[in-house]
Design an enzyme around this catalytic site. Structure first.
Site, mmCIF file in Angstrom:
data_model
loop_
_atom_site.group_PDB
_atom_site.id
_atom_site.type_symbol
_atom_site.label_atom_id
_atom_site.label_comp_id
_atom_site.label_asym_id
_atom_site.label_seq_id
_atom_site.Cartn_x
_atom_site.Cartn_y
_atom_site.Cartn_z
ATOM 1 N N CYS A 162 23.644 10.211 0.513
ATOM 2 C CA CYS A 162 23.705 10.502 1.948
ATOM 3 C C CYS A 162 24.681 9.586 2.673
ATOM 4 C CB CYS A 162 22.310 10.375 2.559
ATOM 5 S SG CYS A 162 21.194 11.728 2.108
ATOM 6 N N CYS A 169 36.435 2.863 -2.266
ATOM 7 C CA CYS A 169 35.627 3.576 -1.272
ATOM 8 C C CYS A 169 34.399 2.709 -1.013
ATOM 9 C CB CYS A 169 35.258 4.974 -1.764
ATOM 10 S SG CYS A 169 34.292 4.988 -3.296
#
Length: 384
Positions: A195, A342
């Site tokens: 998420c 990332c």
């Protein structure tokens, strides 16, 4: 199915007043409410799904709620984890959830386990409860829950959420198919973004979590038609519900122990391994290089507002995927050593894989293992 729980003691006048709207339901009534008051339910996770599940089951009068979670409340949780408040940031989620439930009903019995569900504690916890609700956010725990349910014979309500979509099903050993009949093998940990990386609509948690709580009440009271052998799929963006029916797989091996899930649960301390063919480099290895590489951040711009590696350049992952190597070449110029990062290493590995066939032979490109989380964990000077 027959009701999971025998009725408990007669309701007190205060309980009759509190649960009067249940008592007037023909399928629940006084007997059903007494079953709810006698039930012991384990809720795995006090996050996006666990929060509405706990809130509604607490309001429904479940006799004992046990919540297990090893995480603490983060400010990013507050968009969807409705049990927690701004004042709870930094607190263990189980403590925040317990206090919220006691504000709802001071008479509730709430047990907390500030641990992760593991092969060491799962069987004992499952055996001690009438029903388990799995609101975990990772594949390893979901399959651990399934296998522990099979081994102990404990019914399990299961749900997942991602972006705008959710899935809910119910598994009752001996009364229908289980998770492994639908999805036999444990997926790789990084096969689907979590998420934090992929996002989730906050209200979807309430939608799926409420359905899971309804499944629990139906099973405890022995009413209605639980989602046995059915997978309910919810699309909040299109406001649609679809149902997939599935049956037990006669060729599936029975679960006999927790050996397989024990391996899946034994994840590395930081990040997951990159896919085959994608070169990785650790944060310590980058810092040890005599000539600093160009660091490319493929996260979204808003993520860089929260924290960024000093000196990194920004090329969003979508641009890398759409345009390939030219998108990076424009940003890094003549650099011949490139490290892509990332948040945790999943998106950067995808970016490296997307351009691997186009990279000039004199250029080395690698994914930062563990992403900015690993960089921050080993950095003496904090990322901004």
């Amino acid at each position: 199915m027959r009701p999971l729980v025998e009725p408990g003691p007669e309701l007190t006048p205060a309980e009759i007043a509190r649960y009067s709207r249940h008592l007037s339901l023909p399928d629940v009534g006084v007997t059903g409410q007494r079953r709810l008051r006698a039930a012991k339910v384990l809720v795995i996770g006090a996050g996006g799904l666990g929060a509405p599940v706990l809130q509604y089951l607490g309001a429904a009068g479940i006799g004992q709620l046990t919540v297990i979670d090893d995480d603490v409340v983060d400010v990013s949780n507050l968009q969807r984890q409705i049990l927690h408040r701004d004042a709870d940031v930094g607190r263990p989620k189980v403590e925040s959830a317990r206090d919220a439930l006691r504000r709802l009903d001071p008479g509730l019995t709430v047990e907390t386990v500030a641990e992760r569900l593991s092969p060491d504690n799962a069987l004992e916890l499952f055996a001690a409860h009438d029903l388990v609700i799995d609101g975990a956010d990772n594949f390893a725990t979901r399959y651990l829950s399934n296998d522990a349910a099979e081994l102990t014979g404990t019914p399990l309500v299961w749900g997942t959420i991602f972006r705008f979509e959710g899935q809910v099903s119910t598994f009752a050993p001996g009364h229908g198919p289980m998770l492994r009949d639908l999805f036999p093998d444990i997926p790789d940990a990084d096969s689907v973004p979590n998420c934090a990386e992929g996002g989730v609509l906050g209200v979807l948690c309430g939608l799926a979590g409420s359905l899971m709580a309804a499944e629990a009440i139906k099973l405890i009271c022995g009413i209605g038609d639980p989602l046995l052998g059915r997978l309910l799929r919810v699309d909040a963006l299109n406001t649609s519900f679809t149902t997939l029916r599935f049956s037990p797989d006669p060729d599936r091996p029975a679960v006999t122990d927790l050996a397989e899930v024990a391996l899946a649960c034994a994840t590395p301390a930081v990040g997951a391994p990159a896919p085959a063919g994608v070169a990785e480099v650790t944060a310590d290895e980058v810092r040890a290089l005599t000539s600093a590489p160009v660091i490319v951040d493929v996260r979204e711009a808003w993520e860089r507002e929260l924290e960024a590696i000093p000196g990194s350049v920004h090329v969003p992952l979508d641009d890398v995927v759409d345009r390939g190597w030219p998108s990076l070449a424009e940003a890094v110029g003549p650099a011949t050593d490139i490290v892509v990062h990332c948040r945790s290493g999943v998106r950067s590995a995808r970016a490296v894989s997307a351009v691997s066939s186009e990279v000039p032979p004199n250029v080395r490109i690698r994914s930062l293992a563990g992403g900015i989380e690993a960089w921050a964990a080993t950095e003496t000077t904090p990322v901004r």
